[in-house]
Design a protein around this motif. Structure first.
Motif, PDB file in Angstrom:
ATOM      1  N   CYS A 114       0.835  -1.206   0.000  1.00 37.69           N
ATOM      2  CA  CYS A 114       0.000   0.000   0.000  1.00 37.69           C
ATOM      3  C   CYS A 114       0.865   1.251   0.000  1.00 37.69           C
ATOM      4  O   CYS A 114       0.642   2.181  -0.782  1.00 37.69           O
ATOM      5  N   SER A 153      -4.885  -0.887  -1.093  1.00 37.04           N
ATOM      6  CA  SER A 153      -4.866   0.546  -0.806  1.00 37.04           C
ATOM      7  C   SER A 153      -6.204   1.226  -1.070  1.00 37.04           C
ATOM      8  O   SER A 153      -6.812   1.022  -2.122  1.00 37.04           O
ATOM      9  N   LYS A 154      -6.632   2.041  -0.117  1.00 46.02           N
ATOM     10  CA  LYS A 154      -7.806   2.887  -0.344  1.00 46.02           C
ATOM     11  C   LYS A 154      -7.438   4.091  -1.200  1.00 46.02           C
ATOM     12  O   LYS A 154      -8.286   4.679  -1.871  1.00 46.02           O
ATOM     13  N   ARG A 163      -3.809   4.426   3.883  1.00 45.56           N
ATOM     14  CA  ARG A 163      -5.058   3.806   4.309  1.00 45.56           C
ATOM     15  C   ARG A 163      -5.145   2.426   3.675  1.00 45.56           C
ATOM     16  O   ARG A 163      -5.264   2.295   2.449  1.00 45.56           O
ATOM     17  N   GLU A 165      -6.527  -1.443   2.746  1.00 48.12           N
ATOM     18  CA  GLU A 165      -7.784  -2.055   2.335  1.00 48.12           C
ATOM     19  C   GLU A 165      -7.590  -3.567   2.243  1.00 48.12           C
ATOM     20  O   GLU A 165      -6.467  -4.064   2.175  1.00 48.12           O
ATOM     21  N   GLY A 170      -9.127  -2.959  -3.060  1.00 52.37           N
ATOM     22  CA  GLY A 170      -8.710  -1.569  -3.172  1.00 52.37           C
ATOM     23  C   GLY A 170      -8.224  -1.220  -4.564  1.00 52.37           C
ATOM     24  O   GLY A 170      -8.598  -1.858  -5.556  1.00 52.37           O
ATOM     25  N   LYS A 171      -7.360  -0.224  -4.642  1.00 52.59           N
ATOM     26  CA  LYS A 171      -6.880   0.298  -5.919  1.00 52.59           C
ATOM     27  C   LYS A 171      -5.788  -0.569  -6.549  1.00 52.59           C
ATOM     28  O   LYS A 171      -5.456  -0.402  -7.716  1.00 52.59           O
ATOM     29  N   THR A 193      -4.483  -5.486   7.121  1.00 47.10           N
ATOM     30  CA  THR A 193      -5.763  -5.041   6.579  1.00 47.10           C
ATOM     31  C   THR A 193      -6.735  -4.738   7.723  1.00 47.10           C
ATOM     32  O   THR A 193      -6.501  -5.148   8.860  1.00 47.10           O
TER      33      THR A 193
END
Length: 213
Positions: A114, A153-154, A163, A165, A170-171, A193
């Motif tokens: 992340c 990652s958010k 942030r 995830e 996430g991304k 997480t």
């Protein structure tokens, strides 16, 4: 282990810096007593200092810690950061400078997926992941990579947002985790997480399902 998030080895506040060094020394000593191989620590936040001055404070703190625990074999692993605020370690070059200056086999690196992504390293595809690992190897050396934190990652690419995830939610998607699970079988991995219900079990099942795919 993961050292306290309150530790700031880059602090310009002498009292906070000294408390941070004592806290890291204590963490290394506990790891030694428990038979643990590593403690992971965030390099620190420079705040009002320049990055270079912050890096010099980190180097001094690590040398002090190593000297105080010279009878131990516990390694201190510096975790790459997302670059949020004034944190140091979001570029591989920061970590290279610290490792070279401290010059000890007891200093290594923990790679957080992340953090790398939101710091600007695009690991979403096989090609992007390979390019990032090549850069890490050329800059820091894969031999210094001792632990991997597996977190989606958010935040978007380059957002510097720290942030986490759930895996694949996430991304980042699943591809970087597929690469890690199949390429770095010899390296310990940890998920950080969000803790809800049985999601640790779900995340582990997803990761294990990526092996040999």
């Amino acid at each position: 282990s993961h050292a306290s998030y309150l530790i700031n080895l880059a602090s310009n506040d002498d009292t906070l810096w000294e408390c941070s060094v004592r806290a890291l020394i204590g963490e290394v000593q506990r790891c030694h007593d428990l038979g643990l191989d590593f403690t992971i620590v965030h390099p620190g936040s420079a705040k009002e200092l320049s990055e270079q001055k912050g890096i010099k404070k980190i180097i001094m703190a690590l040398k002090t810690t190593l000297h105080a625990t010279e009878n131990s074999t516990v390694k201190i692993l510096l975790e790459n950061t997302a670059g949020q605020g004034s944190s140091i370690g979001y570029r591989f070059e920061h970590l290279r400078q610290i490792l070279r200056s401290v010059d000890s086999p007891r200093i290594g690196v923990c790679f957080d997926t992340c953090h790398a992504f939101t710091a600007g390293y695009d690991i979403r595809t096989k090609g992007g992941f390979e390019a990032t690992m090549e850069e890490l190897d050329n800059t820091i050396g894969l031999k210094n990579l001792q632990v991997i934190h597996l977190n989606d990652s958010k935040g978007e690419l380059g957002s510097n947002l720290d942030r986490h995830e759930h895996i694949g939610k996430g991304k980042l998607g699943l591809e970087p985790f597929r690469q890690i699970m199949n390429r770095f079988t010899h390296i310990p991995k940890v998920i950080e997480t969000p803790k809800k219900g049985n999601m640790d079990v779900v995340n582990l099942e997803i990761l294990r399902g990526l092996i040999n795919t």
